[in-house]
Design an enzyme around this catalytic site. Structure first.
Site, PDB file in Angstrom:
ATOM      1  N   LYS A 490       0.881  -1.436   0.054  1.00 17.80           N
ATOM      2  CA  LYS A 490      -0.086  -0.041  -0.173  1.00 17.80           C
ATOM      3  C   LYS A 490       0.756   1.393   0.111  1.00 17.80           C
ATOM      4  O   LYS A 490       2.030   1.196   0.344  1.00 17.80           O
ATOM      5  CB  LYS A 490      -0.785  -0.044   1.110  1.00 17.80           C
ATOM      6  CG  LYS A 490       0.069  -0.271   2.498  1.00 17.80           C
ATOM      7  CD  LYS A 490      -1.036  -0.298   3.563  1.00 17.80           C
ATOM      8  CE  LYS A 490      -0.036  -0.281   5.118  1.00 17.80           C
ATOM      9  NZ  LYS A 490      -0.713  -1.074   5.974  1.00 17.80           N
ATOM     10  N   ARG A 588     -10.398  -0.036  15.060  1.00 18.71           N
ATOM     11  CA  ARG A 588     -10.263   0.489  13.406  1.00 18.71           C
ATOM     12  C   ARG A 588     -11.341  -0.298  12.849  1.00 18.71           C
ATOM     13  O   ARG A 588     -12.394  -0.666  13.447  1.00 18.71           O
ATOM     14  CB  ARG A 588      -8.848   0.502  13.167  1.00 18.71           C
ATOM     15  CG  ARG A 588      -8.373   1.791  12.230  1.00 18.71           C
ATOM     16  CD  ARG A 588      -7.172   1.660  11.913  1.00 18.71           C
ATOM     17  NE  ARG A 588      -6.551   0.545  11.016  1.00 18.71           N
ATOM     18  CZ  ARG A 588      -5.468   0.424  10.421  1.00 18.71           C
ATOM     19  NH1 ARG A 588      -4.500   1.423  10.749  1.00 18.71           N
ATOM     20  NH2 ARG A 588      -4.839  -0.746   9.975  1.00 18.71           N
ATOM     21  N   TYR A 714      14.565  32.070   3.914  1.00 16.97           N
ATOM     22  CA  TYR A 714      13.383  32.818   4.386  1.00 16.97           C
ATOM     23  C   TYR A 714      13.468  33.142   5.723  1.00 16.97           C
ATOM     24  O   TYR A 714      13.782  32.464   6.782  1.00 16.97           O
ATOM     25  CB  TYR A 714      12.200  31.806   4.089  1.00 16.97           C
ATOM     26  CG  TYR A 714      11.700  31.725   2.632  1.00 16.97           C
ATOM     27  CD1 TYR A 714      11.381  33.017   2.125  1.00 16.97           C
ATOM     28  CD2 TYR A 714      11.891  30.466   1.856  1.00 16.97           C
ATOM     29  CE1 TYR A 714      11.233  32.791   0.594  1.00 16.97           C
ATOM     30  CE2 TYR A 714      11.636  30.567   0.591  1.00 16.97           C
ATOM     31  CZ  TYR A 714      11.184  31.699  -0.057  1.00 16.97           C
ATOM     32  OH  TYR A 714      10.803  31.674  -1.276  1.00 16.97           O
ATOM     33  N   MET A 763      10.525  25.175  -0.605  1.00 12.58           N
ATOM     34  CA  MET A 763       9.741  24.281  -1.321  1.00 12.58           C
ATOM     35  C   MET A 763      10.658  23.315  -2.093  1.00 12.58           C
ATOM     36  O   MET A 763      10.400  22.179  -2.042  1.00 12.58           O
ATOM     37  CB  MET A 763       8.591  24.967  -2.229  1.00 12.58           C
ATOM     38  CG  MET A 763       7.726  24.230  -2.788  1.00 12.58           C
ATOM     39  SD  MET A 763       6.530  25.095  -4.001  1.00 12.58           S
ATOM     40  CE  MET A 763       5.637  25.958  -2.938  1.00 12.58           C
TER      41      MET A 763
HETATM   42  C1  LIG Z   1       0.121  -1.813   7.067  1.00 15.14           C
HETATM   43  C2  LIG Z   1      -0.680  -2.975   7.369  1.00 15.14           C
HETATM   44  C3  LIG Z   1       0.197  -4.111   7.778  1.00 15.14           C
HETATM   45  C4  LIG Z   1       1.734  -3.866   7.889  1.00 15.14           C
HETATM   46  O1  LIG Z   1       2.231  -3.345   8.700  1.00 15.14           O
HETATM   47  P1  LIG Z   1       3.810  -3.029   9.138  1.00 15.14           P
HETATM   48  O2  LIG Z   1       3.864  -2.450  10.491  1.00 15.14           O
HETATM   49  O3  LIG Z   1       4.247  -2.192   8.195  1.00 15.14           O
HETATM   50  O4  LIG Z   1       4.553  -4.427   8.833  1.00 15.14           O
HETATM   51  C5  LIG Z   1      -0.139  -5.210   8.167  1.00 15.14           C
HETATM   52  N1  LIG Z   1      -1.563  -5.448   8.023  1.00 15.14           N
HETATM   53  C6  LIG Z   1      -2.483  -4.333   7.933  1.00 15.14           C
HETATM   54  C7  LIG Z   1      -3.982  -4.565   7.742  1.00 15.14           C
HETATM   55  C8  LIG Z   1      -1.887  -3.369   7.429  1.00 15.14           C
HETATM   56  O5  LIG Z   1      -2.830  -2.286   6.924  1.00 15.14           O
END
Ligand SMILES: *Cc1c(COP(=O)(O)O)cnc(C)c1O
Length: 819
Positions: A490, A588, A714, A763
Site C-alpha cells: 500500500k 479501527r 526565508y 519548497m
Molecule cells: C499496513 C498493514 C500491515 C503491515 O504493517 P507493518 O507494521 O508495516 O508491517 C499489516 N496489516 C495491515 C492490515 C496493514 O494495514
C-alpha cells in the site's frame, strides 16, 4: 560431465541413469535456460527448499534432479531422474571440488571483509591480456556461489580468480576444498558480517583456512590484527606482504594524493619504483596494492605494472533499471561482459519483463577473453539469448559480427563499433522496448545509455532490490516454511514504488500482495502482476474494477458486505474470494466479536462470496509494554476465527501478524503473515541485521562562503554565527523533505561527514552548513540511506519511519538497482 559420472561422484542412489551430458548446474529455479543439459540441485536452506520447485521445473522440461527426499508429487513426473543424496549442498560442493581438481593452473582465492569483488575484477582488467581467465560472476562467493563459479573452469582456462565469503564458522573449510587456491589474497579485516563470530581474531582465523594449501598469501602487513593472526595460524604459504611496515616484502615508501589520483612509491627486492592509481580513496588504494603485489609475484615488470594500474577503471557493481526515451525501460549492466554475467543479466531482465507490452532487446558487444574459441563462445551466447525470449539483438564489434549466422531466427543488426551504431537509423527506432545494455568497457556503452535514458531529476530515491529480498528472507527465516507471506505494498509500497517492488516480490515467491485502494491493485495488474492481491479499502465505486481485475476485497462491515453481495448478484458472480477482518482490539475497521454469529448467518445465506481468510491487526506488536494486550488480541482473534472456520466447509486461512509481530510473536503466524515496513529494513529488534532499502539522494547545486552575522533563507532564520561554507541542495518540502528538519534539527551526509541544515527548508531547495567538509559543487548528498537511517530522520521529526518513507513525493524519481 556425464550424468552417470556425476551420479557416482556424489554417491547418489538411483536405478537408471540415461547417457546424457550435463553442462549447467542449476540451484535457482528461476534461472533455467537449457532444460536439456541442466541438473537441478534441490538445496534446503534455513529459508527455502529447492524441492518445492521441482514440479514447476519439470513442467519446463527439466528432467534431472539432485534431491534429498522423494516427495509424493514426484511420482507423477514420469521420465524425471532423481539422484538421491543425503545432503544436496554437500553433493554440489563435492562435485565442484572434483571438477576443480582436473585443473593444474594457478588459482587465485580472494577473501576478506571488503573489496573482494573489486580486487577480482581489477585483476581481470590487469591480467586478461596475459591469460584466459575464469572468474566468479559478480559477487558469487557463498556456499552455493563458489561451487557454481568453479564449475565455469574449462579446457581453455589458464588462470582462475575466485572470491570466497563466509558468515559463520565452519564454512571456510568447505570453500577451501572447492577452491583450493594456489595464491591467496586477504583483502582486509573489518567488522562486516561480524554477528556470528566471537571476535575479529576468530574471524581472521576462520578466513585464513582458505589458504591451507596455498603457495603464497598476499596481505597488508599494516593491518596488525591480521598480521598477528597469520603468524598464529601457522600458515604454510609463503607470505607476500605489503605495507609501510619496513618488514613488508613490498615496502610502501610514500603515498601522495592529488585531486584525481594517488602516487605511490614502492620498494621491492632492493629496487624502487612508482605507480599512479587513478583513484584517491583509501579503499581503492588498498585494492590496487593487492593487485600490484600479485603482479610482482607473477613476475610482471615494474614498468609494465605501473602502466597497467594507471589505466584501472571503476567497477560497476550494480544493474540499474531506468526509464528511457519513447517508453523504453533501460537495464544498464556495465559490469564486465562475459557469458556468466550475461546470463545473470538476462535473468534480471526476465524478472523485469512482466510488463506486457515491452518487447525485449539486447545490445551486446564482443565478449573478451572467455577461454573458449569464438565459434563456441558465440554459439553458447546465441543459445542463451534465444532461451530468454529476446526478440531483437544488436551486436557491436567485429567478433560478434563474424558469427552473425549463429543468431539466426532473431531480428538482428550488427555494427563494428558503438559509434557506427549511434549514427545508424536503427537508433531512432527504439520504442516500448525493454533494453539490456551489456558491453565490454572498451566499447563505451555509457555513450549509448546516455542517449537512451531520460534525464533524471537530481534528487532520486534509490531502491536496492537485493536488500529488499534479503529483508524478505530475514522474515521468512522466522517462519515455518509453509507459512504464506502477504506483502503490504500500500501507499506506493511505502514510498518505494509499488510496481517494481511488487514485481521483485512476486519473483521471489511472495504469496499475496495487499494494497489500500482498488486503483493501486489495477495498476499492478496492468503491469503484469499475477499473484493474488487484496484490497483493504474496497470503495463503493470500485467494485467493477475489483471484479474485472481479480482483486480480493477485505470485508470489514455489514454495510460493505451487503453492497458487495448486491453488486456480485447483479453481475452474476458466485464464490468470489473475500477476506474477513475482525476487530480484536485495535478498534479501527473490522467486525466485533459480538457480530460474528450474525455475520456467519448472513454469509451462509448467500452464494456470491466465499471466505478465503479471516484476519485481524495488532495495535502494539512492536512494544513490550503492550505484550499482554497483544496476547489478548490474539485470543479474541482465535476464538472468532474458530467460529467462522467451523461454520464453513472450505479451509479458511488466518493471519494477524505485521512486521514487528513476525519478529516478536511468531507463535501467532497461523497460515499467513502480513509484512510491511520490515521489507524496508525497519525492525522491532535491535541488531536484526536488516538492510536499508531506500536511499534518498541529491547533489550540491551551489556552494557559498557566508560571513558571520549574515542569514540564510526565508524569514532570516538561518543566522550564521561564524564565517561558514553553505551548500544549496535541490530538495525541499515539496519533495517530502520535511520542514521540521530545518534550522539545525536534521542532518545530511556528504563525503563521509554530517552537515546540519541551516535556515528554513524551502519548497524546492534547502541549505546545509558544510564548514570543515571537503566538498565541491556536484558532489553527492545522502538525505537518508546507508549512513543516516530512516529511523534517525524519523526521530528528528518526532514521528515514525513509516511517515518518512511514505512522505517522499511522487516527483522524486525512483531508481531501482540490483547488485
Ligand atoms: C499496513 C498493514 C500491515 C503491515 O504493517 P507493518 O507494521 O508495516 O508491517 C499489516 N496489516 C495491515 C492490515 C496493514 O494495514
Amino acid at each position: 560431465m556425464k550424468l552417470n559420472t556425476i551420479c557416482t561422484l556424489i554417491g547418489a542412489k538411483t536405478d537408471d541413469v540415461p547417457d546424457v551430458v550435463i553442462n549447467w548446474l542449476l540451484t535457482d529455479s528461476r534461472s533455467l535456460s537449457f532444460p536439456a543439459g541442466s541438473l537441478f540441485f534441490a538445496i534446503e536452506t534455513k529459508r527455502n527448499d529447492g524441492h518445492r520447485y521441482i514440479v514447476e521445473l519439470y513442467n519446463q522440461n527439466l528432467r534431472y534432479f539432485v534431491v534429498s527426499k522423494i516427495l509424493p508429487e514426484f511420482n507423477a513426473l514420469a521420465d524425471a531422474v532423481f539422484l538421491q543424496v543425503e545432503d544436496v549442498m554437500e553433493a554440489l560442493q563435492h562435485l565442484a571440488a572434483v571438477h576443480r581438481a582436473f585443473f593444474h593452473i594457478p588459482v587465485v582465492g580472494i577473501t576478506g571483509s571488503n573489496g573482494k569483488t573489486i580486487v577480482k575484477e581489477w585483476l581481470y582488467q590487469l591480467l586478461h591480456g596475459d591469460y584466459n581467465i575464469t572468474r566468479s560472476p559478480r559477487s558469487y562467493n557463498s556456499q552455493i556461489g563458489v561451487p557454481l563459479s568453479v564449475w565455469g573452469l574449462n579446457e581453455g582456462t589458464e588462470l582462475g580468480i575466485f572470491e570466497a565469503g563466509i558468515s559463520e564458522t565452519g564454512e571456510m573449510e568447505r570453500l577451501q576444498k572447492i577452491l583450493n587456491p594456489t595464491i591467496g589474497i586477504f583483502t582486509n579485516l573489518g567488522d562486516a558480517h561480524q554477528e556470528n563470530f566471537v571476535s575479529l581474531k576468530q574471524k581472521a582465523q576462520e578466513k585464513l583456512k582458505l589458504f591451507a594449501n596455498s603457495e603464497t598469501l598476499i596481505y597488508n602487513k599494516d593491518n596488525k590484527l591480521l598480521d598477528i593472526a597469520i603468524v598464529q595460524a601457522g600458515i604454510q604459504a609463503g607470505l607476500f606482504s605489503w605495507g609501510s611496515d619496513k618488514d613488508a616484502v613490498v615496502h610502501v615508501l610514500s603515498v601522495d594524493k592529488t585531486n584525481d589520483n594517488t602516487q605511490i612509491s614502492l620498494r621491492y627486492k632492493q629496487s624502487e619504483f612508482k605507480a599512479t592509481i587513478p583513484f584517491t580513496d583509501d579503499a581503492s588504494l588498498e585494492n590496487a596494492m593487492h593487485c600490484i603485489v600479485l603482479m610482482l609475484y607473477m613476475g610482471i615488470g615494474t614498468e609494465e605494472i605501473a602502466w597497467r594500474v594507471s589505466r584501472l577503471e571503476t567497477v560497476a557493481m550494480r544493474m540499474e533499471v531506468k526509464e528511457g526515451i519513447r517508453g523504453c525501460l533501460i537495464i544498464n549492466d556495465s559490469y564486465n561482459s562475459d557469458i556468466n554475467s550475461l546470463s545473470i543479466a538476462l535473468d534480471f531482465m526476465t524478472q523485469q519483463a512482466t510488463v506486457k507490452n515491452l518487447s525485449r532487446t539486447l545490445i551486446l558487444s564482443d565478449i573478451m577473453q572467455s577461454g573458449l574459441t569464438s565459434a563456441e563462445l558465440y554459439r553458447r551466447v546465441a543459445d542463451l539469448v534465444k532461451s530468454k525470449n529476446i526478440s531483437r539483438l544488436v551486436g557491436i564489434g567485429s567478433e560478434i559480427t563474424k558469427y552473425a549466422d549463429k543468431f539466426e531466427g532473431l531480428d538482428t543488426r550488427f555494427y563494428l563499433s558503438t559509434e557506427e551504431f549511434l549514427k545508424s537509423s536503427l537508433f531512432g527506432q527504439f520504442q516500448n522496448e525493454l533494453i539490456l545494455l551489456k558491453g565490454s568497457r572498451v566499447f563505451h556503452f555509457e555513450d549509448i545509455s546516455a542517449r537512451l535514458e531520460l534525464i533524471a531529476h537530481e534528487t532520486v530515491l534509490e531502491v536496492n532490490l537485493n536488500a529488499l529480498v534479503d529483508n524478505l528472507n530475514y522474515f521468512r527465516s522466522k517462519l515455518r516454511p509453509e507459512t504464506k507471506i502477504m506483502s503490504m505494498v500500500k501507499a506506493f509500497a511505502y514510498g518505494s514504488g509499488s510496481v517494481e517492488v511488487a514485481r521483485t516480490l512476486q519473483h521471489h515467491h511472495c504469496d499475496y500482495l495487499a494494497v489500500a485502494v482498488a486503483d493501486e491493485g489495477v495498476e499492478l495488474r496492468r503491469e503484469g502482476i499475477r499473484i493474488p492481491i487484496v484490497v483493504m479499502n474496497p470503495e463503493q465505486g470500485s467494485f467493477g474494477l475489483i471484479f474485472d481485475n481479480k482483486l480480493e476485497p477485505e470485508i470489514y462491515s455489514f454495510r460493505l458486505l451487503e453492497s458487495f453481495i448486491a453488486y456480485a448478484e447483479k453481475a452474476g458472480i458466485t464464490d468470489y474470494p473475500v477476506h474477513i477482518k475482525i476487530d480484536s482490539g485495535m478498534h479501527r475497521l473490522g467486525f466485533a466479536p459480538e457480530d460474528i454469529d450474525t455475520l456467519i448467518e448472513r454469509l451462509k445465506s448467500q452464494t456470491q462470496l466465499k471466505v478465503r481468510s479471516v484476519f485481524s491487526h495488532l495495535a502494539g506488536a512492536d512494544e513490550a509494554r503492550f505484550d499482554d494486550f497483544t496476547r489478548r488480541q490474539a485470543e479474541v482473534f482465535i476464538s472468532c476465527a474458530d467460529r467462522i472456520s467451523n461454520a464453513f466447509p472450505q479451509y479458511i486461512m488466518r493471519h494477524i501478524l505485521n512486521s514487528s509481530g513476525i519478529e516478536r510473536f511468531s507463535e501467532y503466524q497461523f497460515d499467513m503473515v502480513r509484512l510491511g515496513i520490515g521489507h524496508y529494513g525497519v525492525s522491532a529488534l535491535p541488531g536484526s541485521g536488516l538492510k536499508q532499502v531506500c536511499s534518498l539522494k541529491t547533489i550540491i547545486l551551489q556552494i557559498k562562503e557566508i560571513k558571520a552575522g549574515e542569514t540564510v533563507g526565508y524569514s532570516r532564520k538561518g543566522v550564521v554565527k561564524k564565517d561558514s561554507r553553505i551548500a544549496i541542495l535541490p530538495i525541499g518540502y515539496a519533495d517530502g523533505f520535511d520542514r521540521r528538519l530545518g534550522n539545525g534539527v536534521g542532518e545530511v551526509f556528504i563525503n563521509g561527514k554530517r552537515a546540519k541544515l541551516i535556515g528554513n527548508i524551502c519548497m524546492d531547495l534547502s541549505m546545509v552548513d558544510i564548514s570543515g567538509i571537503d566538498a565541491q559543487e556536484g558532489d553527492n548528498v545522502e538525505i537518508f540511506g546507508d549512513n543516516i537511517t530512516v529511523s534517525e530522520v524519523a526521530s528528528w521529526m518526532k514521528t515514525i519511519p513509516y511517515e518518512v518513507l511514505t512522505g517522499v513525493s511522487r516527483r522524486v524519481k525512483r531508481v531501482y538497482f540490483q547488485e
